[in-house]
Design a protein around this motif. Structure first.
Motif, mmCIF file in Angstrom:
data_model
loop_
_atom_site.group_PDB
_atom_site.id
_atom_site.type_symbol
_atom_site.label_atom_id
_atom_site.label_comp_id
_atom_site.label_asym_id
_atom_site.label_seq_id
_atom_site.Cartn_x
_atom_site.Cartn_y
_atom_site.Cartn_z
ATOM 1 N N SER A 321 0.820 -1.423 -0.063
ATOM 2 C CA SER A 321 0.162 -0.262 0.215
ATOM 3 C C SER A 321 0.704 1.134 -0.271
ATOM 4 O O SER A 321 1.596 1.128 0.564
ATOM 5 N N SER A 322 0.146 2.254 -0.912
ATOM 6 C CA SER A 322 0.918 3.626 -0.386
ATOM 7 C C SER A 322 0.517 4.856 0.139
ATOM 8 O O SER A 322 0.827 5.306 0.331
ATOM 9 N N THR A 323 -0.460 4.417 0.912
ATOM 10 C CA THR A 323 -0.841 5.090 1.523
ATOM 11 C C THR A 323 -1.529 4.370 2.822
ATOM 12 O O THR A 323 -1.302 5.442 3.914
ATOM 13 N N LYS A 324 -1.569 3.428 3.419
ATOM 14 C CA LYS A 324 -1.423 2.719 4.834
ATOM 15 C C LYS A 324 -0.219 1.477 5.422
ATOM 16 O O LYS A 324 0.535 1.231 4.723
ATOM 17 N N PRO A 325 -0.181 2.280 6.878
ATOM 18 C CA PRO A 325 1.017 1.222 7.478
ATOM 19 C C PRO A 325 0.766 -0.406 7.360
ATOM 20 O O PRO A 325 -0.871 -1.158 6.673
ATOM 21 N N ALA A 326 1.405 -1.293 7.332
ATOM 22 C CA ALA A 326 1.453 -2.051 7.227
ATOM 23 C C ALA A 326 1.676 -3.034 8.608
ATOM 24 O O ALA A 326 2.910 -2.216 9.160
ATOM 25 N N HIS A 327 1.065 -3.914 9.592
ATOM 26 C CA HIS A 327 1.906 -3.897 11.211
ATOM 27 C C HIS A 327 1.655 -5.865 11.147
ATOM 28 O O HIS A 327 1.088 -6.428 10.755
ATOM 29 N N LEU A 328 2.750 -6.310 11.363
ATOM 30 C CA LEU A 328 3.541 -7.504 11.348
ATOM 31 C C LEU A 328 3.681 -7.976 13.284
ATOM 32 O O LEU A 328 4.234 -7.553 14.101
ATOM 33 N N PHE A 329 3.149 -9.484 13.629
ATOM 34 C CA PHE A 329 3.484 -9.562 14.736
ATOM 35 C C PHE A 329 4.492 -10.875 14.857
ATOM 36 O O PHE A 329 4.201 -11.598 14.289
ATOM 37 N N VAL A 330 5.756 -10.945 15.179
ATOM 38 C CA VAL A 330 6.982 -11.956 14.951
ATOM 39 C C VAL A 330 7.249 -12.933 16.533
ATOM 40 O O VAL A 330 7.033 -11.997 17.767
ATOM 41 N N VAL A 331 7.174 -14.209 16.142
ATOM 42 C CA VAL A 331 7.508 -14.134 17.258
ATOM 43 C C VAL A 331 8.759 -15.801 16.498
ATOM 44 O O VAL A 331 8.822 -16.004 16.102
ATOM 45 N N ASP A 332 9.489 -15.625 17.762
ATOM 46 C CA ASP A 332 11.199 -16.032 16.973
ATOM 47 C C ASP A 332 11.787 -16.702 18.254
ATOM 48 O O ASP A 332 11.351 -17.207 19.403
#
Length: 354
Positions: A321-332
């Protein structure tokens, strides 16, 4: 580099004698156990689409009442590790759990540590050692090893969350087991995320004076995490990761002994190379859509999809997207590797945009 001898180099009688006494020569197997340069990896870069998981999870809800399931979960199994082994990576178990209105997942405790990362729905809750934790989308709730926990649902729509456990490691150590218990007495107060640990850098004075507790905070509300990511994004140069780690508020250390957790924001149109390191990981897409490239394998992701990342992998993620952020949740599994003394941050060659 010397050429190692093979099993076939040895006389058949010698080999039979070894087998009869439960012995194995190392040298023919040495490179399998200790390969040069990079570990042997069976974990595949893989994406599980929530659009495919959800209908099957709802069908499981129709077919299997909670009394017959105890925990109604579809496990995300990496085929490189064998579906029957229920592993997303060698040390990380991932499942999608469904609870329907009016249901209760009974009280128990177990030796593996677990977390719940809420995907969708309203009205669900988890009780951890008497502390009632609401379950809102994006919330992280800890149910560490040995702590009593149960789930309930007072809402009107299905609630789904992602379970992440260190079960593969604990099971491999022949230490995995569960104990059932009576329903907990719920304390008549808000959970600690709403009262005792509302601001970073501030902890209850009595808590500061006593030895730190292992798990003082078991719920991390997504609304707070998302706001903190937005603030961090405003002062982080383009090309640097907007990433926050979930930590014990009294010690600043990881929340759990084996698994670590973090949240990432991808700004509109941003393409980001993540640090190449020795830990394996699983990424859940909280919102947004884009592309992940893992060791050259391109995976198109959408909201709620889940991605497996092998150890030592080269990873680039891009927000489409060029207009909205994206969010990720990471497990390691970096906390485990750090404790064992072999965690590494590795050289990451310049990765081109996807």
């Amino acid at each position: 580099m010397s050429q190692l001898g093979t099993l076939e180099d040895l006389p058949i009688g010698f080999r039979q004698g070894l087998t009869a006494t439960n012995l194995v020569p190392l040298w023919p197997n040495l490179r399998g156990a200790l390969p040069h340069g990079i570990p042997t990896r069976r974990t595949r870069p893989l994406l599980w689409r929530y659009s495919e998981i959800r209908p099957q999870l709802m069908e499981a809800g129709r077919l299997t009442p909670i009394e017959k399931a105890e925990r109604r979960v579809l496990v995300l199994a990496n085929p490189g590790l064998g579906l029957e082994n229920m592993q997303a990576t060698p040390s990380i178990y991932i499942g999608m759990q469904l609870i329907l209105p009016g249901e209760t997942a009974p009280n128990h405790k177990h030796s593996p540590s677990a977390v719940r990362f809420v995907v969708e729905g309203a009205g669900g809750f988890t009780v951890v050692e008497g502390e009632r934790c609401p379950m809102e989308p994006g919330d992280l709730i800890l149910t560490p090893s040995g702590l009593w926990h149960e789930h309930g649902h007072t809402g009107s729509e299905p609630v789904v969350w992602m379970d992440a456990l260190d079960l593969p490691l604990v099971f491999a150590l022949e230490a995995s087991y569960c104990t059932e218990g009576e329903p907990q007495n719920i304390r008549n107060e808000p959970d600690a995320s709403q009262t005792r640990y509302r601001r970073s850098g501030l902890v209850p004075w009595s808590g500061w004076m006593r030895p730190p507790t292992n798990y003082p905070l078991v719920r991390f509300p997504w609304r707070d995490v998302k706001a903190a990511l937005a603030d961090l994004a405003s002062v982080t140069p383009r090309g640097e990761a907007v990433r926050l780690a979930y930590v014990n508020p009294e010690t600043g250390r990881e929340c759990l002994p084996i698994l670590g957790f973090s949240a990432v924001q991808l700004r509109p149109g941003e393409s980001l190379a993540l640090p190449r390191h020795s830990a394996s990981a699983v990424m859940n897409i909280v919102d947004g859509a884009g592309v992940a490239e893992i060791d050259g394998v391109q995976l198109q992701f959408e909201q709620f999809d889940t991605i497996a990342v092998p150890t030592h992998a080269r990873v680039r993620i891009e927000n489409s997207s060029s207009t909205k952020p994206a969010h990720l949740f990471v497990v390691d599994d970096a906390p485990m590797q750090r404790k064992l003394g072999f965690y590494e941050i590795l050289a990451n060659e310049a990765l081109p945009p996807i």
